[in-house]
Design a protein around this motif. Structure first.
Motif, PDB file in Angstrom:
ATOM      1  N   GLU A 101       4.935   7.871  -1.966  1.00  0.00           N
ATOM      2  CA  GLU A 101       4.746   8.218  -0.562  1.00  0.00           C
ATOM      3  C   GLU A 101       4.705   6.986   0.324  1.00  0.00           C
ATOM      4  O   GLU A 101       5.244   6.980   1.432  1.00  0.00           O
ATOM      5  CB  GLU A 101       3.453   9.023  -0.402  1.00  0.00           C
ATOM      6  CG  GLU A 101       3.505  10.416  -1.000  1.00  0.00           C
ATOM      7  CD  GLU A 101       2.152  11.108  -0.957  1.00  0.00           C
ATOM      8  OE1 GLU A 101       2.069  12.187  -0.376  1.00  0.00           O
ATOM      9  OE2 GLU A 101       1.186  10.548  -1.511  1.00  0.00           O
ATOM     10  N   ARG A 102       4.066   5.909  -0.155  1.00  0.00           N
ATOM     11  CA  ARG A 102       3.957   4.692   0.648  1.00  0.00           C
ATOM     12  C   ARG A 102       5.298   3.974   0.794  1.00  0.00           C
ATOM     13  O   ARG A 102       5.605   3.419   1.850  1.00  0.00           O
ATOM     14  CB  ARG A 102       2.923   3.755   0.018  1.00  0.00           C
ATOM     15  CG  ARG A 102       1.484   4.244   0.136  1.00  0.00           C
ATOM     16  CD  ARG A 102       0.507   3.129  -0.179  1.00  0.00           C
ATOM     17  NE  ARG A 102       0.695   2.632  -1.549  1.00  0.00           N
ATOM     18  CZ  ARG A 102       0.035   3.095  -2.606  1.00  0.00           C
ATOM     19  NH1 ARG A 102      -0.848   4.070  -2.448  1.00  0.00           N
ATOM     20  NH2 ARG A 102       0.252   2.592  -3.793  1.00  0.00           N
ATOM     21  N   LEU A 103       6.086   3.957  -0.279  1.00  0.00           N
ATOM     22  CA  LEU A 103       7.331   3.186  -0.266  1.00  0.00           C
ATOM     23  C   LEU A 103       8.511   3.942   0.350  1.00  0.00           C
ATOM     24  O   LEU A 103       9.364   3.348   1.010  1.00  0.00           O
ATOM     25  CB  LEU A 103       7.685   2.741  -1.688  1.00  0.00           C
ATOM     26  CG  LEU A 103       6.690   1.776  -2.353  1.00  0.00           C
ATOM     27  CD1 LEU A 103       7.095   1.506  -3.783  1.00  0.00           C
ATOM     28  CD2 LEU A 103       6.597   0.473  -1.567  1.00  0.00           C
ATOM     29  N   SER A 104       8.567   5.237   0.098  1.00  0.00           N
ATOM     30  CA  SER A 104       9.728   5.998   0.556  1.00  0.00           C
ATOM     31  C   SER A 104       9.600   6.482   1.990  1.00  0.00           C
ATOM     32  O   SER A 104      10.611   6.716   2.667  1.00  0.00           O
ATOM     33  CB  SER A 104       9.960   7.200  -0.356  1.00  0.00           C
ATOM     34  OG  SER A 104       8.902   8.137  -0.228  1.00  0.00           O
ATOM     35  N   GLY A 105       8.391   6.657   2.472  1.00  0.00           N
ATOM     36  CA  GLY A 105       8.190   7.195   3.797  1.00  0.00           C
ATOM     37  C   GLY A 105       8.533   8.666   3.899  1.00  0.00           C
ATOM     38  O   GLY A 105       8.695   9.200   5.000  1.00  0.00           O
TER      39      GLY A 105
END
Length: 213
Positions: A101-105
């Protein structure tokens, strides 16, 4: 003349042993060392005779795949004897974001309500190492290091799953009715949040106070 010499020799024979014995006795008494040691009186904290204890703790929980979060736990214990105790516990935390969730947005995998983490269950503990901690030379407080294992349910991600819990606890008795404890636990349960079933280990560390009643 001979009689005087004979008398002198006899007097010397009689006097020398007694003089040597006196000298030996005086030497023994002068070489003897009498220790002057003051015995200190250690006063251990006396524990309350009540068998029930209620503990409130706060700490951190590492929810696998969801990072670290704050943890609050409430525990009620009954001490069967000096060695064994049973406890019922309720704990809560809130999961964070996954690395995906943090990296892909991308859109969040869970809603805010689904990120709420709740545990309720029971456990059996064994006091493995009772002992004392000395505060100075005149005062000591009782301590106890125990191991425990138990089971319960975890409500997380919109599902309720069976969980196994085990860990250790170190308790420091501040007074006869109040204790401070440090608890390290592992909550183990199955999850299918990331599209595959796997066993997760969720480590926690919490510090709190326990009241006996």
């Amino acid at each position: 003349m001979v009689n005087w010499i004979t008398a002198g020799v006899l007097a010397s024979v009689l006097i020398l042993p007694s003089t040597a014995a006196f000298a030996r006795q005086d030497s023994d008494s002068s070489s003897r060392i009498e220790p002057q040691i003051d015995q200190s009186e250690v006063i251990p904290a006396r524990l309350d005779t009540e068998n029930f204890a209620i503990a409130l703790r706060g700490g951190a929980l590492a929810i696998e795949d969801f990072g670290n979060s704050g943890l609050a736990a409430l525990q009620l214990s009954y001490h069967i004897n000096e060695d064994f105790y049973i406890s019922a516990e309720y704990a809560l935390a809130k999961a964070g974001l996954t690395s995906y969730e943090r990296l892909s947005g991308a859109a969040p995998l869970l809603t805010d309500d689904e990120r709420q983490w709740h545990y309720y269950g029971a456990e059996l503990g064994y006091v493995l190492l009772p002992g004392q901690v000395y505060l100075g030379k005149d005062y000591a407080v009782n301590t106890g290091w125990s191991l425990f294992a138990g089971a319960g349910n975890v409500d997380f991600a919109g599902d309720t799953v069976f969980a196994v819990k085990f860990g250790s606890q170190f308790r420091l008795y501040l007074t006869d009715w109040l204790a401070m404890d440090l608890v390290v636990s592992d909550y183990v349960f199955e999850t299918t949040i990331l599209a595959e079933s796997k066993t997760t280990h969720n480590l926690s560390m919490a510090l709190g106070l326990a009241v006996y009643f």
